[in-house]
Design an enzyme around this catalytic site. Structure first.
Site, PDB file in Angstrom:
ATOM      1  N   HIS A 143      34.850  14.718 -46.369  1.00  0.00           N
ATOM      2  CA  HIS A 143      35.715  15.525 -45.340  1.00  0.00           C
ATOM      3  C   HIS A 143      36.653  14.756 -44.517  1.00  0.00           C
ATOM      4  CE1 HIS A 143      34.013  19.769 -45.519  1.00  0.00           C
ATOM      5  NE2 HIS A 143      32.824  19.223 -45.351  1.00  0.00           N
ATOM      6  N   HIS A 147      29.086  13.788 -48.904  1.00  0.00           N
ATOM      7  CA  HIS A 147      29.811  15.335 -48.544  1.00  0.00           C
ATOM      8  C   HIS A 147      30.429  15.068 -47.189  1.00  0.00           C
ATOM      9  CE1 HIS A 147      29.606  19.816 -48.346  1.00  0.00           C
ATOM     10  NE2 HIS A 147      30.343  19.522 -47.408  1.00  0.00           N
ATOM     11  N   GLU A 148      29.996  14.523 -46.290  1.00  0.00           N
ATOM     12  CA  GLU A 148      30.582  14.658 -44.904  1.00  0.00           C
ATOM     13  C   GLU A 148      31.548  13.552 -44.937  1.00  0.00           C
ATOM     14  OE1 GLU A 148      29.760  17.008 -43.142  1.00  0.00           O
ATOM     15  OE2 GLU A 148      28.096  17.914 -44.206  1.00  0.00           O
ATOM     16  N   GLN A 201      36.311  19.573 -39.554  1.00  0.00           N
ATOM     17  CA  GLN A 201      36.112  20.880 -39.733  1.00  0.00           C
ATOM     18  C   GLN A 201      36.177  21.689 -38.389  1.00  0.00           C
ATOM     19  OE1 GLN A 201      31.985  19.863 -41.828  1.00  0.00           O
ATOM     20  NE2 GLN A 201      32.596  21.677 -42.695  1.00  0.00           N
ATOM     21  N   CYS A 247      28.696  24.281 -47.613  1.00  0.00           N
ATOM     22  CA  CYS A 247      29.622  23.497 -46.532  1.00  0.00           C
ATOM     23  C   CYS A 247      29.875  24.746 -45.547  1.00  0.00           C
ATOM     24  CB  CYS A 247      30.847  23.192 -47.380  1.00  0.00           C
ATOM     25  SG  CYS A 247      32.176  22.514 -46.450  1.00  0.00           S
ATOM     26  N   LEU A 248      29.885  24.379 -44.512  1.00  0.00           N
ATOM     27  CA  LEU A 248      30.254  25.385 -43.465  1.00  0.00           C
ATOM     28  C   LEU A 248      31.881  25.756 -43.313  1.00  0.00           C
ATOM     29  CD1 LEU A 248      28.445  23.899 -40.537  1.00  0.00           C
ATOM     30  CD2 LEU A 248      27.713  25.707 -41.876  1.00  0.00           C
ATOM     31  N   GLY A 303      25.096  19.529 -42.075  1.00  0.00           N
ATOM     32  CA  GLY A 303      26.181  18.639 -41.417  1.00  0.00           C
ATOM     33  C   GLY A 303      27.406  19.089 -41.308  1.00  0.00           C
TER      34      GLY A 303
HETATM   35 NI    NI Z   1      31.131  20.382 -45.691  1.00  0.00          NI
END
Ligand code: NI
Length: 178
Positions: free
Chosen positions: A142, A138-139, A51, A96-97, A46
């Site tokens: 963000h 999670h997304e 991000q 997480c990226l 995701g």
């Molecule tokens: Ni993340």
């Protein structure tokens, strides 16, 4: 299509509450496509717009299992909003990226119902469970400036941030591929 740079935590740009999208127009759709390409390139499940430095409520996800690339399960959402969550919760270690190399354990609702606008500007609803439900939560976090380490104790959180600062220094000193 273009690959976008992913911001690594800690970074103030990851702590901003994002603004809703008025309409999914050509420029929003272009951003969505670039986010999808960036997510796949970095083998993430995701990616949220902040991000990549864009403070709009847009997320992209693909939670198809890694060994089944023949069943892509791409979801693209503008203005995602959870309107129901199960009382039942469970705990996953989440990647997480923006938090490279570190898995962080988070407790979240087992099932959620979410409404959103898709890439064709159509309003939709979805019920998600399992890993897919975790990914949506999670997304969306963000988009509200919340990262997985924000759920940890102050001590654990500061340890994670220290490690991330070290990782960021290593990334900065890597030779560029450009
Ligand atoms: Ni993340």
């Amino acid at each position: 299509m273009a690959l976008l740079d992913i911001i690594i935590a800690p970074d103030p740009r990851l702590k901003i509450v994002c603004q809703p999208v008025d309409k999914v127009d050509v420029s929003v759709r272009q951003l969505m496509q670039d986010m999808v390409e960036t997510m796949y390139h970095n083998q993430g499940a995701g990616l949220a717009a902040p991000q990549v430095g864009v403070h709009k409520r847009i997320i992209v996800m693909d939670v198809s299992p890694n060994d089944r690339e023949d069943i892509p399960n791409l979801r693209i959402m503008a203005n995602p909003e959870i309107f129901w969550r199960s009382d039942e919760v469970d705990r996953y270690t989440e990647g997480c990226l923006s938090i490279p190399e570190l898995g962080v354990s988070v407790t979240r609702s087992s099932r959620v119902k979410c409404r959103y606008i898709d890439e064709n500007n159509v309003s939709k609803e979805v019920e998600a469970s399992g890993y897919w439900a975790k990914c949506i939560q999670h997304e969306i976090d963000h988009l509200d400036g919340i990262l997985t380490f924000d759920y940890q104790s102050p001590l654990k959180k500061s340890m994670i941030i220290r490690k991330l600062n070290k990782i960021k220094k290593q990334i900065d000193t890597l030779p560029s591929n450009a």
